[in-house]
Design a protein around this motif. Structure first.
Motif, mmCIF file in Angstrom:
data_model
loop_
_atom_site.group_PDB
_atom_site.id
_atom_site.type_symbol
_atom_site.label_atom_id
_atom_site.label_comp_id
_atom_site.label_asym_id
_atom_site.label_seq_id
_atom_site.Cartn_x
_atom_site.Cartn_y
_atom_site.Cartn_z
ATOM 1 N N UNK A 12 -34.158 -0.305 21.342
ATOM 2 C CA UNK A 12 -34.474 -1.668 21.765
ATOM 3 C C UNK A 12 -35.547 -1.659 22.852
ATOM 4 N N UNK A 13 -36.351 -2.720 22.895
ATOM 5 C CA UNK A 13 -37.391 -2.850 23.908
ATOM 6 C C UNK A 13 -36.789 -3.206 25.270
ATOM 7 N N UNK A 14 -35.665 -3.905 25.275
ATOM 8 C CA UNK A 14 -34.982 -4.321 26.497
ATOM 9 C C UNK A 14 -33.522 -3.900 26.411
ATOM 10 N N UNK A 15 -32.839 -3.767 27.555
ATOM 11 C CA UNK A 15 -31.438 -3.330 27.526
ATOM 12 C C UNK A 15 -30.474 -4.477 27.208
ATOM 13 N N UNK A 48 -22.129 -1.526 30.493
ATOM 14 C CA UNK A 48 -23.452 -2.139 30.660
ATOM 15 C C UNK A 48 -24.557 -1.130 30.994
ATOM 16 N N UNK A 49 -24.309 0.159 30.785
ATOM 17 C CA UNK A 49 -25.280 1.200 31.109
ATOM 18 C C UNK A 49 -26.132 1.556 29.880
ATOM 19 N N UNK A 50 -27.438 1.530 30.082
ATOM 20 C CA UNK A 50 -28.406 1.843 29.027
ATOM 21 C C UNK A 50 -29.327 2.952 29.510
ATOM 22 N N UNK A 51 -29.760 3.799 28.587
ATOM 23 C CA UNK A 51 -30.762 4.823 28.893
ATOM 24 C C UNK A 51 -32.141 4.290 28.538
ATOM 25 N N UNK A 52 -33.150 4.782 29.243
ATOM 26 C CA UNK A 52 -34.545 4.431 28.951
ATOM 27 C C UNK A 52 -35.313 5.729 28.759
ATOM 28 N N UNK A 53 -36.158 5.767 27.726
ATOM 29 C CA UNK A 53 -36.967 6.967 27.491
ATOM 30 C C UNK A 53 -38.356 6.799 28.103
ATOM 31 N N UNK A 54 -39.211 7.783 27.916
ATOM 32 C CA UNK A 54 -40.552 7.759 28.509
ATOM 33 C C UNK A 54 -41.450 6.670 27.934
ATOM 34 N N UNK A 55 -41.093 6.117 26.774
ATOM 35 C CA UNK A 55 -41.850 5.017 26.171
ATOM 36 C C UNK A 55 -41.397 3.656 26.697
ATOM 37 N N UNK A 56 -40.313 3.634 27.479
ATOM 38 C CA UNK A 56 -39.755 2.381 27.974
ATOM 39 C C UNK A 56 -38.777 1.754 26.998
ATOM 40 N N UNK A 57 -38.371 2.498 25.955
ATOM 41 C CA UNK A 57 -37.397 1.991 24.999
ATOM 42 C C UNK A 57 -35.993 2.271 25.508
ATOM 43 N N UNK A 58 -35.048 1.444 25.094
ATOM 44 C CA UNK A 58 -33.681 1.509 25.610
ATOM 45 C C UNK A 58 -32.670 1.836 24.520
ATOM 46 N N UNK A 59 -31.595 2.514 24.950
ATOM 47 C CA UNK A 59 -30.513 2.941 24.064
ATOM 48 C C UNK A 59 -29.205 2.710 24.811
#
Length: 70
Positions: A12-15, A48-59
């Motif tokens: 996802x682009x946002x969390x 409510x915890x999400x990870x973000x990668x180097x591209x700014x995408x969320x998981x």
């Protein structure tokens, strides 16, 4: 930090999920590098915890496990 997906998970682009269409899917067993700190986002199943990668995408973290800590 590296995480592994323990279920199919949307990228996802946002969390959050509401009004935020998936960009794609991470498959079961895939491993990726993410930033060491989680971000707060929409709460799913009480998490409510999400990870973000180097591209700014969320998981969403509820379908992942840490493979290599920071």
């Amino acid at each position: 930090m590296k995480i592994r997906f323990i279920e199919e998970t949307y990228i996802r682009a946002l969390p959050k999920t509401k009004g935020n269409q998936p960009l794609g899917t991470m498959h079961l067993g895939a491993e990726i590098d993410v930033e060491p700190d989680t971000v707060k986002g929409e709460s799913l199943e009480g998490n409510n915890q999400w990870y973000r990668d180097n591209n700014g995408w969320h998981y969403w973290s509820g379908r992942t496990e840490v493979v290599a800590p920071p």
